[in-house]
Design a protein around this motif. Structure first.
Motif, short mmCIF file in Angstrom:
data_model
loop_
_atom_site.label_atom_id
_atom_site.label_comp_id
_atom_site.label_asym_id
_atom_site.label_seq_id
_atom_site.Cartn_x
_atom_site.Cartn_y
_atom_site.Cartn_z
N TYR A 39 8.75 -9.21 -11.29
CA TYR A 39 7.68 -8.73 -12.16
C TYR A 39 6.32 -8.93 -11.49
N TYR A 40 6.12 -10.11 -10.88
CA TYR A 40 4.84 -10.40 -10.24
C TYR A 40 4.57 -9.42 -9.10
N LEU A 41 5.60 -9.16 -8.28
CA LEU A 41 5.41 -8.21 -7.18
C LEU A 41 5.06 -6.83 -7.70
N ARG A 42 5.69 -6.43 -8.78
CA ARG A 42 5.48 -5.08 -9.31
C ARG A 42 4.11 -4.92 -9.95
N SER A 43 3.69 -5.92 -10.72
CA SER A 43 2.50 -5.74 -11.56
C SER A 43 1.27 -6.54 -11.12
N LYS A 44 1.48 -7.64 -10.38
CA LYS A 44 0.36 -8.54 -10.09
C LYS A 44 -0.06 -8.54 -8.62
N SER A 45 0.90 -8.44 -7.70
CA SER A 45 0.59 -8.56 -6.28
C SER A 45 -0.07 -7.28 -5.77
N GLN A 46 -1.35 -7.36 -5.43
CA GLN A 46 -2.05 -6.19 -4.95
C GLN A 46 -1.50 -5.72 -3.60
N ALA A 47 -1.07 -6.66 -2.76
CA ALA A 47 -0.52 -6.28 -1.46
C ALA A 47 0.78 -5.49 -1.64
N ALA A 48 1.67 -5.95 -2.53
CA ALA A 48 2.93 -5.24 -2.76
C ALA A 48 2.67 -3.88 -3.41
N ARG A 49 1.74 -3.82 -4.34
CA ARG A 49 1.41 -2.55 -4.99
C ARG A 49 0.83 -1.56 -3.97
N SER A 50 -0.01 -2.05 -3.08
CA SER A 50 -0.59 -1.18 -2.05
C SER A 50 0.48 -0.65 -1.12
N ASN A 51 1.45 -1.48 -0.77
CA ASN A 51 2.54 -1.03 0.10
C ASN A 51 3.33 0.11 -0.57
N ARG A 52 3.62 -0.05 -1.86
CA ARG A 52 4.36 1.01 -2.57
C ARG A 52 3.54 2.29 -2.65
N GLN A 53 2.26 2.16 -2.92
CA GLN A 53 1.41 3.34 -3.01
C GLN A 53 1.33 4.08 -1.68
N ARG A 54 1.25 3.32 -0.58
CA ARG A 54 1.21 3.96 0.75
C ARG A 54 2.53 4.67 1.04
N ALA A 55 3.63 4.07 0.64
CA ALA A 55 4.94 4.71 0.87
C ALA A 55 5.07 6.00 0.08
N VAL A 56 4.67 5.98 -1.18
CA VAL A 56 4.73 7.20 -2.00
C VAL A 56 3.80 8.27 -1.42
N SER A 57 2.64 7.87 -0.96
CA SER A 57 1.70 8.83 -0.35
C SER A 57 2.28 9.44 0.91
N ALA A 58 3.01 8.64 1.70
CA ALA A 58 3.64 9.16 2.92
C ALA A 58 4.68 10.21 2.59
N SER A 59 5.49 9.95 1.57
CA SER A 59 6.49 10.93 1.16
C SER A 59 5.83 12.17 0.56
N ASN A 60 4.76 11.96 -0.19
CA ASN A 60 4.05 13.09 -0.79
C ASN A 60 3.41 13.97 0.28
N GLU A 61 2.94 13.36 1.37
CA GLU A 61 2.36 14.14 2.47
C GLU A 61 3.41 15.06 3.09
N VAL A 62 4.62 14.54 3.29
CA VAL A 62 5.69 15.36 3.84
C VAL A 62 6.01 16.52 2.89
N ALA A 63 6.18 16.22 1.61
CA ALA A 63 6.53 17.26 0.64
C ALA A 63 5.43 18.31 0.53
N THR A 64 4.18 17.88 0.59
CA THR A 64 3.06 18.83 0.51
C THR A 64 3.05 19.76 1.71
N LEU A 65 3.29 19.23 2.90
CA LEU A 65 3.35 20.07 4.10
C LEU A 65 4.53 21.04 4.03
N GLN A 66 5.64 20.59 3.47
CA GLN A 66 6.79 21.49 3.31
C GLN A 66 6.44 22.63 2.36
#
Length: 423
Positions: A272-299
Motif C-alpha cells: 500500500y505504501y509503495l502504491r500510494s505514498k512512495s513518490q519514487a515508486a509512483r514516478s517509476n510507474r508513471q514513467r513506465a506507463v508513459s513509455a508504453s503510451n509513447e509506443v502506442a501513440t507512434l503506432q
C-alpha cells in the motif's frame, strides 16, 4: 504506413519500454526506511489517492463526486435498490469514463446480476459509430467472465478470461485493473477482494484502445420474471490499487483496521505504501506507463500517414512485402493470410478500396495498372486514405464499405479534403 522518421522513433520507443517497466519491479532504495518511519507514526495517515470518477446513485440525478468531476450519466436511466441506498439498473450510458489502454486504471463497483446468460454478453462495452468494438469491455456468461481492451476487432486487443463468476441474485464487489503495460498480463480481477486467476486469450494490441469521449455502455438483457441487473458505488482510479485498498473499497474499513491491528500485516501495508505514498515508486510507474503510451501513440500515428508522405524516393524503395510478417506468424500460407489482414498492414485495405472504387465508379485511384503497388502516389491521396481507413474501421464489412464508396463519387474529393482538415 510508417515514414522513415517514424520507423526510427518507434524503434527507439520500443527499446526504452522494457527498461522502464523493469524499474517498477523492485522497490526504490529509500522505500523501506521511509515505510518504517511512516508506520512508526502514532496514527499513520491513510487514504486511497488517484480517484478519477465516483458515482453513488443515491440522488435523483446521479453525478460524478470525484475531486475533479469529468464523467456523467446520460439520460434516460433507471434507479433500483442498491447495496447501499440506490443503485443503477441496466441499461445506461456513461460519458467521460477513463478506462483505456494508454493509462493505468482500476474500475471498482458492486454488482447484482439478474442471471447468467448462456452465451457471452456484454456488461460494459463501447463501440465506434460504425459499430466496431473499441476500448474496455466486460463479458459474462455461464462459461466465464472475459475482460478485454479492444481496438476495432477481436484480433487487435488484450483479452483475458476467468472461470470464477459472481452469483446471480447476490451483491458482489468487482475490481478490474490494468497497469498500462500494453500486455494482457497487466489485466487483473478481484471478486469480493479476492484475486481471481486469469487466462490470457489474446495478447497483441497495436495502437491505443480507447473510445472517443470515454463513452461506455452498462447493459445486460433483462428477463421478465427477474429483477434487472444493478450496479452501485462505481469508482475509477488512475492506477491499479494494492490488495488492502481493494479490500477497503469493498468493506470501507480494511485499511483502517490494518494500521490499527495489534499484529499488522506489514507486507500488505508495504505494498500500500509503495502504491500510494512512495513518490519514487509512483514516478517509476508513471514513467513506465508513459513509455508504453509513447509506443502506442507512434503506432497509431503511423496508421494515419497519407500515402504521399510515406512514399520513399526511388533509390530507397524497399522490395515487397515491405511490412514484415507478424512475430507470431510462420512463413507459410497461413502466415501470408495473417499478414494480408493484419491491422498494421496498410497495403490490403488500400488495394481493396481502390479496386472496389474502380469497379463502381470506373476511376482508378492509382495511376498504373498494377494497383497492388502501395508505393505509387494516388491521383487522389486524401480520398484513398479516407476509404482505406474506413475499411479497417468497418472491420472489412463489405456492405458498409460499398455504402461509403457509393456515397463518395469522384466529385466528392473536395468534401473528403474538407473532412480530413476538420479532423
Amino acid at each position: 504506413m510508417h515514414t522513415p522518421v517514424q520507423r526510427e522513433a518507434l524503434k527507439e520507443a520500443l527499446a526504452k519500454e522494457p527498461d522502464a517497466w523493469a524499474a517498477t519491479e523492485t522497490a526504490p532504495e529509500t522505500a523501506t526506511a521511509n515505510f518504517a518511519a511512516w508506520f512508526a507514526e502514532e496514527t499513520p495517515a491513510v487514504e486511497i489517492p488517484d480517484l478519477a470518477v465516483a458515482f453513488a446513485f443515491d440522488e435523483a440525478e446521479p453525478g460524478d463526486h470525484s475531486p475533479a468531476p469529468v464523467a456523467r450519466l446520460r439520460a434516460p436511466f433507471a434507479l433500483a435498490e442498491g447495496v447501499q441506498g440506490m443503485g443503477l439498473a441496466a441499461p445506461a450510458v456513461f460519458e467521460g469514463l477513463p478506462p483505456a489502454s494508454d493509462r493505468a486504471f482500476l474500475l471498482s463497483f458492486f454488482l447484482k446480476l439478474s442471471h447468467l446468460p448462456e452465451h457471452p454478453t456484454a456488461l460494459f462495452s463501447a463501440q465506434t459509430e460504425q459499430g466496431a468494438p473499441v476500448g474496455f469491455r466486460l463479458d459474462i456468461s455461464t462459461r466465464g467472465l472475459e475482460i478485454a481492451l479492444l481496438k476495432g476487432s477481436a484480433t487487435n486487443c488484450l483479452a483475458v478470461d476467468a472461470l470464477t463468476l459472481p452469483q446471480p441474485g447476490h451483491w458482489h464487489h468487482l475490481a478490474i485493473g490494468y497497469d498500462g503495460s500494453r500486455q494482457a498480463k497487466g489485466l487483473q480481477l478481484w471478486i469480493d477482494a479476492k484475486p481471481i486467476p486469469l487466462t490470457i486469450v489474446h495478447d497483441e494490441l497495436y495502437g491505443i484502445a480507447r473510445v472517443k469521449g470515454g463513452e461506455m455502455r452498462f447493459q445486460f438483457p433483462a428477463l421478465e420474471e427477474l429483477a434487472p441487473t444493478v450496479i452501485d458505488e462505481l469508482q475509477v482510479y488512475r492506477d491499479v490499487l494494492s490488495e488492502i485498498e481493494i479490500a477497503h473499497l469493498r468493506d470501507g474499513r480494511a485499511l483502517l483496521e490494518a494500521v490499527r491491528d495489534e499484529f499488522p500485516r506489514e507486507d500488505l501495508l508495504f505494498n500500500y505504501y509503495l502504491r500510494s505514498k512512495s513518490q519514487a515508486a509512483r514516478s517509476n510507474r508513471q514513467r513506465a506507463v508513459s513509455a508504453s503510451n509513447e509506443v502506442a501513440t507512434l503506432q497509431d500515428t503511423a496508421l494515419l500517414v497519407p500515402v504521399a508522405e510515406a512514399t520513399p524516393s526511388p533509390e530507397v524503395r524497399p522490395t515487397l512485402p515491405f511490412y514484415p510478417l507478424p512475430l507470431t506468424a510462420d512463413p507459410d500460407r497461413l502466415g501470408f493470410a495473417q499478414w494480408l489482414f493484419d491491422d498494421r498492414n496498410p497495403i490490403t485495405p488500400r488495394v481493396m478500396a481502390a479496386r472496389l472504387y474502380q469497379m463502381i465508379h470506373g476511376v482508378n485511384l492509382l495511376p498504373e495498372k498494377d494497383i497492388s503497388d502501395p508505393w505509387q502516389v494516388p491521383a487522389d491521396p486524401a480520398l484513398l486514405d479516407y476509404l482505406a481507413r474506413d475499411v479497417l474501421v468497418k472491420d472489412w464489412n463489405l456492405r458498409g464499405i460499398l455504402r461509403t464508396i457509393l456515397l463518395h463519387p469522384p466529385q466528392a474529393s473536395s468534401v473528403i479534403n474538407a473532412v480530413e482538415e476538420a479532423i
